[in-house]
Design a protein around this motif. Structure first.
Motif, mmCIF file in Angstrom:
data_model
loop_
_atom_site.group_PDB
_atom_site.id
_atom_site.type_symbol
_atom_site.label_atom_id
_atom_site.label_comp_id
_atom_site.label_asym_id
_atom_site.label_seq_id
_atom_site.Cartn_x
_atom_site.Cartn_y
_atom_site.Cartn_z
ATOM 1 N N TYR A 192 -0.685 7.109 -8.560
ATOM 2 C CA TYR A 192 -1.691 6.095 -8.888
ATOM 3 C C TYR A 192 -1.433 4.804 -8.114
ATOM 4 O O TYR A 192 -2.362 4.210 -7.549
ATOM 5 C CB TYR A 192 -1.681 5.826 -10.387
ATOM 6 C CG TYR A 192 -2.453 4.594 -10.802
ATOM 7 C CD1 TYR A 192 -3.849 4.559 -10.699
ATOM 8 C CD2 TYR A 192 -1.790 3.468 -11.277
ATOM 9 C CE1 TYR A 192 -4.556 3.429 -11.066
ATOM 10 C CE2 TYR A 192 -2.488 2.335 -11.648
ATOM 11 C CZ TYR A 192 -3.871 2.317 -11.545
ATOM 12 O OH TYR A 192 -4.566 1.199 -11.904
ATOM 13 N N LEU A 193 -0.170 4.370 -8.039
ATOM 14 C CA LEU A 193 0.149 3.132 -7.327
ATOM 15 C C LEU A 193 -0.101 3.265 -5.830
ATOM 16 O O LEU A 193 -0.526 2.309 -5.177
ATOM 17 C CB LEU A 193 1.615 2.758 -7.569
ATOM 18 C CG LEU A 193 1.985 2.307 -8.986
ATOM 19 C CD1 LEU A 193 3.488 2.047 -9.087
ATOM 20 C CD2 LEU A 193 1.214 1.048 -9.383
ATOM 21 N N SER A 194 0.150 4.448 -5.277
ATOM 22 C CA SER A 194 -0.032 4.632 -3.838
ATOM 23 C C SER A 194 -1.482 4.474 -3.421
ATOM 24 O O SER A 194 -1.777 4.066 -2.285
ATOM 25 C CB SER A 194 0.480 6.013 -3.418
ATOM 26 O OG SER A 194 -0.331 7.039 -3.963
ATOM 27 N N GLY A 235 -4.135 3.114 -5.874
ATOM 28 C CA GLY A 235 -4.758 1.990 -6.564
ATOM 29 C C GLY A 235 -4.150 0.646 -6.247
ATOM 30 O O GLY A 235 -4.842 -0.378 -6.240
ATOM 31 N N HIS A 236 -2.846 0.614 -5.970
ATOM 32 C CA HIS A 236 -2.149 -0.643 -5.692
ATOM 33 C C HIS A 236 -1.183 -0.445 -4.525
ATOM 34 O O HIS A 236 0.036 -0.471 -4.701
ATOM 35 C CB HIS A 236 -1.391 -1.116 -6.933
ATOM 36 C CG HIS A 236 -2.259 -1.302 -8.140
ATOM 37 N ND1 HIS A 236 -2.994 -2.451 -8.361
ATOM 38 C CD2 HIS A 236 -2.528 -0.478 -9.181
ATOM 39 C CE1 HIS A 236 -3.672 -2.334 -9.498
ATOM 40 N NE2 HIS A 236 -3.406 -1.145 -10.005
ATOM 41 N N THR A 271 -0.280 -2.323 -2.115
ATOM 42 C CA THR A 271 0.617 -3.444 -1.825
ATOM 43 C C THR A 271 1.886 -3.357 -2.668
ATOM 44 O O THR A 271 3.013 -3.536 -2.170
ATOM 45 C CB THR A 271 -0.081 -4.784 -2.095
ATOM 46 O OG1 THR A 271 -1.292 -4.852 -1.333
ATOM 47 C CG2 THR A 271 0.816 -5.945 -1.713
ATOM 48 N N VAL A 272 1.709 -3.062 -3.957
ATOM 49 C CA VAL A 272 2.864 -2.893 -4.852
ATOM 50 C C VAL A 272 3.669 -1.671 -4.443
ATOM 51 O O VAL A 272 4.905 -1.682 -4.470
ATOM 52 C CB VAL A 272 2.393 -2.774 -6.316
ATOM 53 C CG1 VAL A 272 3.576 -2.508 -7.245
ATOM 54 C CG2 VAL A 272 1.652 -4.033 -6.741
ATOM 55 N N TYR A 273 2.976 -0.621 -4.036
ATOM 56 C CA TYR A 273 3.632 0.643 -3.685
ATOM 57 C C TYR A 273 4.543 0.476 -2.475
ATOM 58 O O TYR A 273 5.577 1.141 -2.386
ATOM 59 C CB TYR A 273 2.563 1.700 -3.391
ATOM 60 C CG TYR A 273 3.112 3.064 -3.081
ATOM 61 C CD1 TYR A 273 3.613 3.878 -4.087
ATOM 62 C CD2 TYR A 273 3.137 3.541 -1.764
ATOM 63 C CE1 TYR A 273 4.121 5.139 -3.813
ATOM 64 C CE2 TYR A 273 3.642 4.793 -1.475
ATOM 65 C CZ TYR A 273 4.131 5.587 -2.501
ATOM 66 O OH TYR A 273 4.634 6.832 -2.217
ATOM 67 N N LYS A 298 6.177 -2.283 -1.565
ATOM 68 C CA LYS A 298 7.191 -3.326 -1.718
ATOM 69 C C LYS A 298 8.593 -2.747 -1.501
ATOM 70 O O LYS A 298 8.888 -1.638 -1.956
ATOM 71 C CB LYS A 298 7.109 -3.960 -3.109
ATOM 72 C CG LYS A 298 6.008 -4.993 -3.241
ATOM 73 C CD LYS A 298 6.083 -5.687 -4.594
ATOM 74 C CE LYS A 298 5.048 -6.807 -4.698
ATOM 75 N NZ LYS A 298 5.124 -7.509 -6.001
ATOM 76 N N CYS A 319 -3.375 7.550 -15.370
ATOM 77 C CA CYS A 319 -3.092 7.482 -13.939
ATOM 78 C C CYS A 319 -3.977 8.429 -13.143
ATOM 79 O O CYS A 319 -4.560 8.034 -12.109
ATOM 80 C CB CYS A 319 -1.616 7.788 -13.684
ATOM 81 S SG CYS A 319 -0.487 6.494 -14.230
ATOM 82 N N SER A 332 -7.770 7.520 -13.376
ATOM 83 C CA SER A 332 -7.993 6.338 -12.535
ATOM 84 C C SER A 332 -7.926 6.704 -11.058
ATOM 85 O O SER A 332 -8.719 6.204 -10.244
ATOM 86 C CB SER A 332 -6.962 5.259 -12.858
ATOM 87 O OG SER A 332 -7.046 4.854 -14.203
#
Length: 323
Positions: free
Chosen positions: A123-125, A127-128, A130-132, A134, A214, A217
């Motif tokens: 999900y982070l990869s 949806g987000h 930038t966070v992924y 970091k 996750c 989404s």
């Protein structure tokens, strides 16, 4: 007298509901799981070990731990096979009973937790991103993996508590035919059933909610991005549906038995059937590995090509001269 976690069975007693369930079917499921799971998980373990040693990524660390959990599960599965061959009677050394059950249940819940961690990473990869991307997230993945193991081990250690509780009432079972971790006293159930309920809430229900959020989404985000290829979209949907299917079919019935047991103040005799479904997880996880990692797919194709080339060389060596 009854040994905690192990009940004596006399030849004149009619079998209970769990014994009516065919031991042959149980053994068949164990054998199929073992034969499919061992090569698939060893291949995945080797692949993720190579990746983690060269260029570790959070998703690879989680997949490596999930593979390790499945391998540990399969390593103790032969003891369960022996139990099924003996019509669910424990004829192995008695100390192996709590160890086998502990590993059996611990790896079930570590699989649930690592599947949840993988869903969050996916999900982070998308949806987000930038966070992924970091830095330092590899350390977070390692710490999370250790936390998952501790969480599962600490809860499932109740197996040892039940087995070795009330040792003053333990009968001499050296020559007796026994059943492993099935019948419990009222005192034991007063401790065991609340722990099982907590395991349902903390180690199954909460992770399942996270997984659903996750992956739903993830599918929604991909559907809103027309530039993403249809192949990648179907790949993500297949991964999401596969993981949720594992949760529902493999882990759902077993964890529902915790609610049933807490409500009726018993250890349900049909837990054997529900736990049997969890066994399939060791076969289904490699499918998730295949969908999640291009390295696993390439390793599998390389192994297939090597096998095919070996067969071809064997045919050429055995081909008659002049033909």
């Amino acid at each position: 007298m009854t040994t905690p976690g192990v009940s004596l069975v006399s030849s004149g007693v009619n079998p209970n509901n769990s014994e009516n369930f065919s031991s042959g079917v149980i053994l068949f499921v164990y054998i199929i799981t073992f034969l499919i799971g061992i090569p698939a998980n060893i291949l995945a373990f080797y692949t993720f070990c190579c990746k983690v040693c060269h260029k570790p990524a959070p998703i690879d660390i989680l997949l490596l731990n999930l593979t390790l959990s499945d391998i540990l599960f399969l390593a103790f599965l032969p003891f369960k096979m022996k139990e099924a061959m003996d019509n669910q009677l424990w004829n192995l050394p008695l100390p192996l009973c709590p160890i086998t059950e502990f590993m059996f249940f611990t790896t079930i819940y570590t699989s649930i937790l690592f599947l949840t961690g993988i869903s969050v990473e996916r999900y982070l990869s998308v949806g987000h991103p930038t966070v992924y991307r970091k830095p330092g997230r590899t350390i977070y993945a390692m710490v999370t993996s250790v936390a998952f193991w501790i969480l599962s081990v600490s809860h499932c250690s109740v197996v040892f508590v039940m087995h070795y509780s009330n040792t003053s009432n333990t009968a001499n079972t050296s020559q007796a035919r026994t059943k492993c971790y099935e019948d419990f006293s009222h005192k034991q159930l007063s401790v065991l059933l609340p722990v099982r309920l907590e395991m349902f809430l903390v180690l199954f229900c909460f992770p399942f909610i996270i997984c659903c959020f996750c992956y739903i989404s993830l599918i929604h985000i991909l559907s809103m991005r027309p530039k993403i290829s249809r192949r990648r979209r179907l790949h993500a949907i297949g991964l999401a549906l596969g993981t949720l299917l594992v949760f529902t079919l493999c882990f759902g019935p077993y964890n529902v038995s915790h609610i049933y047991g807490f409500w009726w103040k018993i250890s349900p005799p049909w837990r054997v059937k529900a736990t049997l479904l969890s066994t399939f997880n060791a076969c289904l996880d490699p499918i998730i590995f295949f969908l999640s990692s291009s390295d696993v797919r390439s390793k599998l194709m390389h192994c297939l090509e090597s096998f095919r080339a070996g067969l071809h060389r064997h045919d050429l060596d055995n081909k008659p001269e002049g033909s």
